[in-house]
Enzyme design. Structure first.
Site, PDB file in Angstrom:
ATOM      1  N   GLY B 131      68.313  22.165  50.506  1.00  0.00           N
ATOM      2  CA  GLY B 131      67.532  22.572  49.343  1.00  0.00           C
ATOM      3  C   GLY B 131      68.453  22.615  48.148  1.00  0.00           C
ATOM      4  N   GLY B 339      44.218  45.107  33.995  1.00  0.00           N
ATOM      5  CA  GLY B 339      43.882  46.162  34.949  1.00  0.00           C
ATOM      6  C   GLY B 339      43.317  45.582  36.232  1.00  0.00           C
ATOM      7  N   GLU B 363      62.958  22.528  41.441  1.00  0.00           N
ATOM      8  CA  GLU B 363      63.833  21.746  40.560  1.00  0.00           C
ATOM      9  C   GLU B 363      65.033  22.580  40.085  1.00  0.00           C
ATOM     10  OE1 GLU B 363      62.057  18.861  38.027  1.00  0.00           O
ATOM     11  OE2 GLU B 363      60.179  18.924  39.136  1.00  0.00           O
ATOM     12  N   GLU B 367      68.951  30.801  40.014  1.00  0.00           N
ATOM     13  CA  GLU B 367      70.369  31.009  40.341  1.00  0.00           C
ATOM     14  C   GLU B 367      71.167  29.727  40.079  1.00  0.00           C
ATOM     15  OE1 GLU B 367      67.731  31.878  42.243  1.00  0.00           O
ATOM     16  OE2 GLU B 367      67.874  34.042  41.898  1.00  0.00           O
TER      17      GLU B 367
END
Lengths: 276, 379
Positions: B131, B339, B363, B367
């Site tokens: 990943g 609400g 994409e 981080e």
């Protein structure tokens, strides 16, 4: 020795020429009116191509798609009206003319139609399309007046139009009780209802090119018209009074039997001192 | 310095807002609820050139720029984030790498079909074990005469089920790590290439996110995209561009949530007056709008830099990071201001909050964006 030569003539069908009159209008029915001057306050209200005119333009572009045609748009208005001509380019028109001149300013429908007719005398066309009416005035006068000035047959309130490829249009006209079907020969003038079609979106590639194309800017000197028919001088209309309707408060809805309803109404009228 | 749009961009914005409002918005709730790919919307977008905005006219595109493209993704996402990502993945992740790395033959073969929207594009980099660590590719491409034999799988692929052409990545030399990855173009229907499991997602539920499976796929060498073993660079550069698209999607989601909330707080009455009259509501709206406008400036700046052909990787990372986190914060506040109604599917802010989350993940996670931004500061 004689040489004989057979000439084969293939009739070349002339490309149909369509002109569409378009107008830039404020994009809302909630236009505010300056209570002091009685004129429209246009600040902050976005401007759009008048909906009936846009349907007229779509009708022209459909004829172009289906049968081939050269489509010209023309507008009369201040310099910022250039935007709707660019929009028309992005929708697919071939030519755009912007009528703008201080001599045109302050025109009512009659003076406007004189100016447009003056320009149209300079343009060859088989079909002239206008919208039925503009949402900022709702008069429905300009299209028919142009037809009168140019002495052309006119059909108003158009829902549909077909062209036989030669010189005859078959038209479907909306009337109060239903529809009229008509056959009219070119050249002619039609006014189109916004219910006639759903106008196409601007094409992205067309938008990219819209400002690369030339809008022809025409003033008084470029058109054929008597100056006394133009602008404020040529406008017999005078606005007596313009006012904004006050906002009504939200109503109350009761779903009750008639007797009870009568009681409620009487009570409300008494509350407002309309009944004692 | 000029922050205003060009005349063409003003005209474009008018068109795309109108299109989004009339064609996309009415389907948004249904597309989400039924997890349905809005193919009819793609056809409508194709017809007017939205599937090929930044592709040059010589390849059948609209010849627009990346600012216009980002505006399109923004306005589509403001009403339906699924539609926004379909355009973004198609344009940034498939058409763009072919445009930037393809041979003339590849460009002639694929770009006109992609630009016209006749074909939909997709991108396959992510794998179950690769990943954020994209270097851990396990899909392989083994040279075999004039062909490569591809084996492996890709996951979380946007547009997968509906795409006709895919840009994918595979190891051509396992011993070289990231320097042994190559990019390939693969068409739907190639023997051995199939679409696997469709993901059930939290948000962007109409975007047809599936697995791609390659079983002894024989791919001619002419399908290699860019140079052999240069695929990692192509992937990273492609994702730089993709981040502008996703940042624009996040920006659109945030703006859409604000639009819904402004309308709601003026209508909703509590304690005898519209809740827009309470200072808490006003302050929340002010924060939401300020951060969203800041996102917009970052997105447009990055897109403009890409148009100017100057380095924009850090700008892309910043706009993606900021717009994604803003989308999450703004949609969260939008639900709060609605609400209990905001928690129901009666109101679109519930969907928008679910849609926003993915923009912090795909994409390049937030981080990863922070890594890109700080690495540039500390180098």
């Amino acid at each position: 020795m004689d040489t004989t030569c057979r000439v084969l003539t293939i009739p070349i069908k002339k490309e149909m020429k369509i002109v569409v009159c378009i107008k830039q209008v404020p994009d809302t029915t909630e236009i505010k009116i300056d209570p002091k001057t009685g004129t429209l306050i246009r600040d902050g209200v976005p401007s759009i191509m008048n909906p009936d005119d846009k349907s007229g333009l779509e009708m022209a572009l459909q004829l172009k798609d289906e049968q081939g045609a050269h489509v010209t748009v023309i507008t009369m208005g201040p310099p910022q009206a250039d935007l709707i001509l660019r929009e028309a380019f992005a929708m697919g028109v071939d030519r755009a003319i912007h009528l703008t001149d201080r001599k045109f300013a302050g025109a009512d429908t009659l003076a406007t139609s004189h100016a447009l007719a003056g320009a149209l005398r300079k343009i060859e066309f088989d079909l002239l399309i206008t919208g039925r009416q503009a949402i900022d005035g709702d008069t429905a006068q300009v299209g028919p007046q142009i037809a009168e000035h140019l002495d052309l047959p006119q059909v108003s309130y158009l829902e549909d139009l077909k062209f036989d490829g030669d010189k005859t249009f078959t038209m479907k006209r909306h009337i109060e009780e239903g529809y009229q079907m008509l056959e009219v020969e070119a050249p002619c003038v039609v006014t189109v209802l916004s219910s006639a079609n759903t106008p196409r979106y601007m094409n992205v590639g067309g938008i990219v090119d819209a400002y690369q194309k030339e809008v022809e800017v025409w003033g008084f000197n470029e058109i054929e018209v008597d100056e006394k028919n133009l602008g404020l001088k040529g406008s017999p209309t005078s606005v007596h009074k313009a006012f904004a309707r006050g906002l009504k408060p939200a109503g109350e809805l009761y779903e009750v039997e008639t007797d009870e309803a009568v009681g409620i109404i009487i009570k409300k009228l008494k509350e407002k001192f309309i009944l004692n | 310095m000029d922050f205003s749009l060009t005349k063409e961009q003003v005209l474009f914005q008018q068109m795309i807002k109108d299109f989004a409002e009339r064609e996309v918005k009415p389907l948004a709730a249904e597309v989400d609820e039924q997890e349905r790919f809005p193919i009819e919307t793609v056809e409508k977008m194709a017809k007017i050139g939205i599937m090929g905005i930044p592709i040059p006219k010589q390849y059948g595109g609209a010849g627009g720029n990346n600012v216009m493209y980002s505006m399109a993704v923004e306005e589509l996402s403001a009403v339906c984030a699924t539609t926004g990502v379909i355009v973004s993945a198609h344009t940034s992740l498939c058409a763009a790498p072919i445009m930037e790395n393809g041979t003339e033959e590849q460009k002639q073969k694929y770009l006109p079909k992609l630009a016209s929207g006749e074909w939909i594009g997709a991108f396959g980099l992510t794998e179950p074990n690769a990943g954020t660590d994209a270097a851990g590719q396990q899909t392989t491409a083994i040279e075999d005469g004039d062909n490569y034999i591809i084996n492996g799988s890709k996951i979380f692929i946007t547009n997968a089920e509906y795409a006709h052409v895919y840009v994918i990545f595979a190891m051509t030399d396992k011993s070289k790590g990231t320097r042994g990855i190559s990019a390939f173009i693969i068409e739907k229907g190639t023997p051995g290439f199939s679409i696997g499991k469709k993901e059930k997602k939290m948000g962007i539920r109409g975007s047809a996110t599936c697995e791609l499976i390659f079983e002894n796929v024989v791919l001619p060498k002419e399908n290699l995209l860019g140079k052999l073993n240069k695929g990692f660079g192509i992937a990273m550069k492609t994702l730089d561009g993709g981040r502008i698209g996703i940042a624009a999607q996040a920006l659109g989601i945030a703006q859409g949530a604000i639009n819904e909330t402004v309308r709601y707080v003026k209508e909703r009455k509590q304690f005898g007056r519209p809740i827009s009259g309470f200072q808490n509501t006003q302050f929340q709206l002010a924060d939401m709008n300020t951060k969203t406008e800041a996102s917009r400036m970052l997105v447009r700046k990055a897109a403009n830099k890409k148009d100017q052909k100057v380095p924009y990787s850090v700008d892309a990372a910043m706009c993606k990071l900021y717009a994604a986190e803003t989308a999450m914060e703004v949609t969260n506040k939008a639900v709060q201001l609605h609400g209990g109604y905001g928690y129901t599917r009666e109101y679109p802010v519930e969907r928008m909050m679910r849609d926003a989350k993915i923009t912090e993940i795909y994409e390049g996670t937030s981080e990863v964006q922070r890594m890109v931004i700080s690495a540039n500061m500390l180098k």
